[in-house]
Design a protein around this motif. Structure first.
Motif, PDB file in Angstrom:
ATOM      1  N   UNK A  29     -35.662  -7.537  28.301  1.00 16.78           N
ATOM      2  CA  UNK A  29     -34.914  -7.852  27.300  1.00 16.78           C
ATOM      3  C   UNK A  29     -35.146  -7.143  25.929  1.00 16.78           C
ATOM      4  N   UNK A  30     -36.285  -6.588  25.549  1.00 22.00           N
ATOM      5  CA  UNK A  30     -36.541  -5.904  24.453  1.00 22.00           C
ATOM      6  C   UNK A  30     -35.576  -4.671  24.524  1.00 22.00           C
ATOM      7  N   UNK A  31     -35.290  -3.795  25.502  1.00 20.61           N
ATOM      8  CA  UNK A  31     -34.534  -2.661  25.833  1.00 20.61           C
ATOM      9  C   UNK A  31     -33.038  -3.112  25.428  1.00 20.61           C
ATOM     10  N   UNK A  32     -32.715  -4.481  25.996  1.00 19.02           N
ATOM     11  CA  UNK A  32     -31.176  -4.716  25.831  1.00 19.02           C
ATOM     12  C   UNK A  32     -31.048  -5.049  24.496  1.00 19.02           C
ATOM     13  N   UNK A  33     -32.182  -5.729  23.690  1.00 18.53           N
ATOM     14  CA  UNK A  33     -31.938  -5.928  22.266  1.00 18.53           C
ATOM     15  C   UNK A  33     -31.467  -4.898  21.457  1.00 18.53           C
ATOM     16  N   UNK A  34     -32.143  -3.881  21.827  1.00 15.64           N
ATOM     17  CA  UNK A  34     -32.258  -2.419  21.197  1.00 15.64           C
ATOM     18  C   UNK A  34     -30.736  -1.917  21.349  1.00 15.64           C
ATOM     19  N   UNK A  35     -30.237  -1.983  22.380  1.00 14.25           N
ATOM     20  CA  UNK A  35     -28.916  -1.650  22.788  1.00 14.25           C
ATOM     21  C   UNK A  35     -28.055  -2.293  21.986  1.00 14.25           C
ATOM     22  N   UNK A  36     -28.235  -3.698  21.752  1.00 10.69           N
ATOM     23  CA  UNK A  36     -27.045  -4.457  21.059  1.00 10.69           C
ATOM     24  C   UNK A  36     -27.648  -4.502  19.598  1.00 10.69           C
ATOM     25  N   UNK A  45     -39.850  -9.142  21.644  1.00  9.71           N
ATOM     26  CA  UNK A  45     -40.072  -8.975  23.181  1.00  9.71           C
ATOM     27  C   UNK A  45     -40.867  -7.984  23.645  1.00  9.71           C
ATOM     28  N   UNK A  46     -40.651  -6.833  22.925  1.00 12.85           N
ATOM     29  CA  UNK A  46     -41.237  -5.598  23.399  1.00 12.85           C
ATOM     30  C   UNK A  46     -42.932  -5.730  23.113  1.00 12.85           C
ATOM     31  N   UNK A  47     -43.283  -6.712  21.948  1.00 13.87           N
ATOM     32  CA  UNK A  47     -44.444  -6.806  21.461  1.00 13.87           C
ATOM     33  C   UNK A  47     -45.427  -7.697  22.575  1.00 13.87           C
ATOM     34  N   UNK A  48     -44.620  -8.650  23.015  1.00 12.71           N
ATOM     35  CA  UNK A  48     -45.101  -9.528  23.965  1.00 12.71           C
ATOM     36  C   UNK A  48     -45.692  -8.787  25.159  1.00 12.71           C
ATOM     37  N   UNK A  49     -44.401  -7.740  25.778  1.00  8.96           N
ATOM     38  CA  UNK A  49     -44.846  -7.153  26.905  1.00  8.96           C
ATOM     39  C   UNK A  49     -45.818  -6.161  26.628  1.00  8.96           C
ATOM     40  N   UNK A  74     -38.419   0.403  18.504  1.00  7.85           N
ATOM     41  CA  UNK A  74     -38.002  -0.983  18.021  1.00  7.85           C
ATOM     42  C   UNK A  74     -38.492  -1.159  16.480  1.00  7.85           C
ATOM     43  N   UNK A  75     -39.733  -0.832  16.189  1.00  2.00           N
ATOM     44  CA  UNK A  75     -40.319  -0.857  15.114  1.00  2.00           C
ATOM     45  C   UNK A  75     -39.728   0.058  14.166  1.00  2.00           C
ATOM     46  N   UNK A  76     -39.255   1.436  14.645  1.00  2.00           N
ATOM     47  CA  UNK A  76     -38.739   2.079  13.845  1.00  2.00           C
ATOM     48  C   UNK A  76     -37.151   1.818  13.349  1.00  2.00           C
ATOM     49  N   UNK A  77     -36.281   1.453  14.548  1.00  2.00           N
ATOM     50  CA  UNK A  77     -35.171   1.035  14.271  1.00  2.00           C
ATOM     51  C   UNK A  77     -34.992  -0.156  13.114  1.00  2.00           C
ATOM     52  N   UNK A 124     -51.172  -7.959   5.437  1.00  2.00           N
ATOM     53  CA  UNK A 124     -50.253  -7.421   6.239  1.00  2.00           C
ATOM     54  C   UNK A 124     -51.123  -6.143   7.096  1.00  2.00           C
ATOM     55  N   UNK A 125     -50.767  -5.862   8.247  1.00  4.22           N
ATOM     56  CA  UNK A 125     -51.155  -4.861   9.055  1.00  4.22           C
ATOM     57  C   UNK A 125     -50.655  -3.487   8.957  1.00  4.22           C
ATOM     58  N   UNK A 126     -49.715  -3.451   7.847  1.00  6.41           N
ATOM     59  CA  UNK A 126     -48.957  -2.115   7.600  1.00  6.41           C
ATOM     60  C   UNK A 126     -47.524  -2.430   7.824  1.00  6.41           C
ATOM     61  N   UNK A 127     -46.590  -1.499   7.237  1.00  9.20           N
ATOM     62  CA  UNK A 127     -45.392  -1.301   7.642  1.00  9.20           C
ATOM     63  C   UNK A 127     -45.020  -1.314   8.993  1.00  9.20           C
ATOM     64  N   UNK A 128     -43.603  -1.542   9.014  1.00  8.44           N
ATOM     65  CA  UNK A 128     -42.984  -1.385  10.512  1.00  8.44           C
ATOM     66  C   UNK A 128     -43.054  -0.078  10.847  1.00  8.44           C
ATOM     67  N   UNK A 129     -42.950   0.735   9.811  1.00  9.14           N
ATOM     68  CA  UNK A 129     -42.726   2.439   9.901  1.00  9.14           C
ATOM     69  C   UNK A 129     -44.030   2.886  10.209  1.00  9.14           C
TER      70      UNK A 129
END
Length: 341
Positions: A29-36, A45-49, A74-77, A124-129
């Motif tokens: 699902x996470x890979x599909x969400x990145x594509x879309x 989704x990828x965090x859960x995986x 995903x976090x970078x994007x 906060x644990x840090x930025x997404x980047x």
């Protein structure tokens, strides 16, 4: 005393299988969400995986490498999307309905602050980047220990370079792009398409460091590879692939023209600076050579001559004076003729 419930090995295996199947579903699902380009959903989704797989296999297990990589991507994007760096490349995901939902959520948050003002805000644990870089580093470490994962490791270095570009760490970016390029070149499977993209990004990183000649060379290499790949696609009746690469080639040629012009300007500037430096240094070099020897004097004052052997002299050493030289002054000795004067 109640009997403690026990789980058979078969039941335990079924539970484990179900948990891992859920991790697989979340990963897909996470890979599909990145594509879309639904980055928020992809991160979730990828965090859960990753949570499931790292708990089952271990944090540094090879089975977690791909999840670290995709989660980091995903976090970078998402970080890039939030900062709006890519502009029109980021899809417009906020419609009228989303705006209304956002307004409702903001209103609820404001009300929650009023009602529970004493509640502490979670740290906060840090930025997404920053978290993206950390996840990609985990993937890099794992893939580095796996000899058959050169292509995957190259992709990790490429994403790390992208993060450095966003942070304007252009030298670091160029290093990671170069590593990715070397790994792709050593891959058992042809990676021409990937190499073209990395070469283009490497030329940008070098350009940002004002290394125009080096950037021009990398761009030329990308153009050469792209032309060769287009010919291969055409021979293999892959018209769609060839057409796609023709668009890439057009972009590469445009960048190459820009770099050629910048490189020429750089050479002109260097030549001008060298000429100016030569003009500045010329008098200094002449001064360092010392004054030229004077011509023979025709004045009434003859140049000093050393005494002949018949008029030997004594010398007095006056020590070291300027320039480390020793000053010596000749004093004539009394001769018989002078003593009888």
């Amino acid at each position: 005393m109640a009997e403690q419930a026990t789980i058979s090995d078969q039941e335990r295996a079924e539970i484990t299988s179900a948990i891992l199947a859920e991790a697989d579903k979340q990963f897909e699902d996470g890979c599909r969400f990145i594509t879309s380009k639904k980055m928020e959903e992809a991160v979730e989704a990828l965090g859960k995986a990753l949570e499931i797989r790292s708990e089952h296999y271990g944090d540094a297990a090879p089975e977690t490498a791909s999840t670290y990589y995709k989660y980091g991507c995903a976090l970078y994007y998402k970080a890039v999307e939030d900062t709006g760096v890519f502009g029109s490349n980021v899809p417009e995901q906020v419609g009228d309905e989303d705006e209304e939902n956002a307004e409702e959520e903001n209103a609820e948050e404001e009300e929650a602050v009023k009602d529970g003002g004493d509640e502490e805000t979670p740290e906060e644990e840090g930025t997404d980047m920053e978290l993206a870089w950390e996840m990609l580093e985990y993937a890099r470490v794992i893939y580095s220990s796996l000899p058959d994962k050169t292509t995957e490791l190259a992709q990790v270095h490429e994403r790390l370079a992208d993060i450095s570009m966003e942070q304007e760490l252009f030298e670091n970016a160029a290093d990671d792009y170069q590593k990715a390029l070397e790994l792709l070149a050593d891959s058992n499977v042809p990676q021409t398409r990937g190499m073209i993209g990395v070469l283009f990004q490497l030329s940008l990183a070098l350009q940002m460091q004002n290394c125009y000649e080096a950037a021009e060379e990398k761009c030329k290499e990308a153009v050469r590879l792209c032309k060769g790949e287009i010919d291969i696609r055409r021979r293999n009746d892959d018209g769609e692939g060839a057409k796609d690469l023709e668009g890439v080639l057009e972009d590469l040629n445009g960048k190459l023209e820009e770099l050629v012009e910048l490189s020429a300007e750089e050479q002109k500037t260097k030549a001008t600076m060298q000429e100016a430096m030569n003009e500045i240094m010329a008098p200094l070099k002449s001064a360092m050579k010392g004054p030229a020897a004077p011509p023979p004097s025709s004045s009434a004052f003859d140049a000093p001559q050393l005494a002949s052997s018949s008029t030997a002299t004594t010398t007095i050493n006056l020590g070291v004076v300027r320039g480390g030289r020793v000053r010596v002054t000749p004093i004539p000795m009394n001769t018989p003729s002078s003593s009888g004067a």
